[in-house]
Design an enzyme around this catalytic site. Structure first.
Site, mmCIF file in Angstrom:
data_model
loop_
_atom_site.group_PDB
_atom_site.id
_atom_site.type_symbol
_atom_site.label_atom_id
_atom_site.label_comp_id
_atom_site.label_asym_id
_atom_site.label_seq_id
_atom_site.Cartn_x
_atom_site.Cartn_y
_atom_site.Cartn_z
ATOM 1 N N LEU A 1 0.710 -1.292 0.022
ATOM 2 C CA LEU A 1 -0.068 -0.109 -0.119
ATOM 3 C C LEU A 1 0.738 1.066 0.250
ATOM 4 O O LEU A 1 1.949 1.369 0.484
ATOM 5 C CB LEU A 1 -1.018 0.081 0.973
ATOM 6 C CG LEU A 1 -1.927 -1.042 1.358
ATOM 7 C CD1 LEU A 1 -2.485 -0.897 2.784
ATOM 8 C CD2 LEU A 1 -2.820 -1.122 0.280
ATOM 9 N N ASP A 2 0.343 2.394 -0.651
ATOM 10 C CA ASP A 2 1.153 3.607 -0.625
ATOM 11 C C ASP A 2 1.099 4.100 0.829
ATOM 12 O O ASP A 2 0.461 3.576 1.617
ATOM 13 C CB ASP A 2 0.570 4.847 -1.280
ATOM 14 C CG ASP A 2 0.383 4.315 -2.847
ATOM 15 O OD1 ASP A 2 1.325 3.799 -3.348
ATOM 16 O OD2 ASP A 2 -0.193 5.353 -3.495
ATOM 17 N N ARG A 3 2.512 4.838 1.216
ATOM 18 C CA ARG A 3 2.600 4.958 2.234
ATOM 19 C C ARG A 3 1.395 6.056 3.036
ATOM 20 O O ARG A 3 1.150 5.887 4.281
ATOM 21 C CB ARG A 3 3.879 6.132 2.437
ATOM 22 C CG ARG A 3 4.106 6.802 3.916
ATOM 23 C CD ARG A 3 5.555 7.803 3.616
ATOM 24 N NE ARG A 3 6.285 8.156 4.869
ATOM 25 C CZ ARG A 3 7.228 8.588 4.845
ATOM 26 N NH1 ARG A 3 7.854 8.902 3.812
ATOM 27 N NH2 ARG A 3 7.762 9.074 6.273
ATOM 28 N N THR B 1 -1.653 5.575 2.211
ATOM 29 C CA THR B 1 -2.996 4.830 2.077
ATOM 30 C C THR B 1 -3.023 4.076 3.343
ATOM 31 O O THR B 1 -2.105 3.276 3.686
ATOM 32 C CB THR B 1 -3.174 3.980 0.869
ATOM 33 O OG1 THR B 1 -2.989 4.741 -0.603
ATOM 34 C CG2 THR B 1 -4.300 3.072 0.727
ATOM 35 N N HIS C 1 -0.254 3.743 -8.198
ATOM 36 C CA HIS C 1 -1.221 5.193 -7.929
ATOM 37 C C HIS C 1 -2.577 5.118 -8.767
ATOM 38 O O HIS C 1 -2.835 5.995 -9.201
ATOM 39 C CB HIS C 1 -0.429 6.304 -8.174
ATOM 40 C CG HIS C 1 0.552 6.538 -7.228
ATOM 41 N ND1 HIS C 1 1.539 7.650 -7.357
ATOM 42 C CD2 HIS C 1 1.008 6.182 -6.077
ATOM 43 C CE1 HIS C 1 2.426 7.723 -6.366
ATOM 44 N NE2 HIS C 1 2.028 6.668 -5.715
#
Length: 321
Positions: free
Chosen positions: A139-141, A143, A238
């Site tokens: 997961l993105d930082r 998110t 993304h």
């Protein structure tokens, strides 16, 4: 400095070639890896390969002499406080998997300037087992939400295969600025890394990789904002953020990278409002694993502000079938 031929071990089966190198040669930069791949110095079973090539148990990887290593990246070892915080993130665990509720702001892996990240602290989640849990997806930082780990090499390989074959069903919630038109449907927009005013970023590119997202509008507020459910069928970098901003013209609240100033609203948190709400995936030992994570505190405040319905409680369960 000699050329090596290294067989793929069971615990690495199914991994992307670039991640295999990252795991075994952590100081190798992405640029150096790409250069060796383009020139054919790296091969799998004697054949040229790409960064995204999946390796299988028993295959042989040709490893050329490695370039001089850059200074090591600082990594903060987990302390007792970190261990307690990580334990509190656990939504579910058994002998095969661990499901975490990853908070907003915690990086999953390291990078330039990132000292504290989940991958560097996984030893704190052994829970007495010999094997260190392994990341299966990312997961993105910024998110928050459901993140699953494999506790054994076999479980990790099975879970990774489920993500590759789309057997893993991912559900995200996003608060967006504006109201999507139509209210539900599918976005099928190819994506690639494209030049931007602040360096490369993900964007629409006809020659890019296919990226598909199904979505529905759950609630809306006078065209000012909406709560969306987004279900990615592919896993591009993304993807949801670009599909919201470029395809639907409704940037995710707090996403200044892709939405600019329009992504911010006075009186509301500036953090990204994207949450990995739920995941359903085949359990490595049979049946299905279902998990849902509570929304992060800053999103909960925004829910209250707009009067969105409070979400159902978090849950995680193994349906053995």
């Amino acid at each position: 400095m000699t050329v090596l031929t290294i067989p793929v071990k069971p615990g690495d089966a199914g991994a992307r070639l670039d991640r295999w190198f990252k795991r075994h040669y952590p100081t190798l930069t992405q640029g150096a890896l790409q250069k060796m791949l383009r020139s054919g110095q790296i091969r799998v079973d004697g054949k040229r390969a790409e960064a995204a090539t999946r390796v299988n148990e028993g295959q042989e990887i040709r490893v050329p002499p490695m370039p001089s290593a850059p200074p090591p990246i600082a990594v903060r070892e987990p302390d007792e406080k970190d261990a307690a915080e990580l334990a509190a993130m656990v939504l579910y665990r058994d002998d095969h998997v661990i499901v975490l509720d990853k908070p907003h702001g915690l990086a999953v892996q390291g990078g330039p300037g990132i000292v504290r990240h989940l991958d560097g602290m996984l030893d704190a989640l052994r829970f007495g087992e010999e094997d260190r849990p392994r990341l299966v997806h990312r997961l993105d930082r910024d998110t928050s939400g459901v993140l699953i780990l494999g506790r054994t090499p076999a479980a990790t390989a099975a879970l990774a295969a489920a993500f590759r074959t789309r057997d893993a069903k991912k559900t995200y919630w996003a608060v967006v600025v504006g109201e999507p038109e139509p209210a539900g449907g599918r976005v099928d927009m190819p994506l690639a890394r494209v030049p931007g005013p602040r360096g490369e970023r993900t964007g629409f590119a006809p020659e890019g990789q296919r990226a598909i997202t199904d979505y529905d509008t759950l609630e809306r507020v006078n065209r000012r904002a909406a709560l969306m459910e987004m279900r990615p069928l592919t896993g591009r970098t993304h993807q949801l953020r670009v599909h919201a901003a470029e395809a639907l013209r409704c940037p995710i609240l707090g996403d200044g990278k892709y939405g600019g100033e329009r992504a911010h609203m006075d009186g509301l948190a500036k953090e990204l409002h994207l949450h990995a709400r739920a995941l359903a995936i085949p359990h490595p030992a049979g049946g299905m694993l279902e998990a849902a994570a509570p929304i992060s505190p800053h999103m909960l405040e925004t829910f209250k502000y707009f009067g969105f319905n409070n979400p159902k409680p978090a849950r995680a369960r193994w349906l053995r079938g």
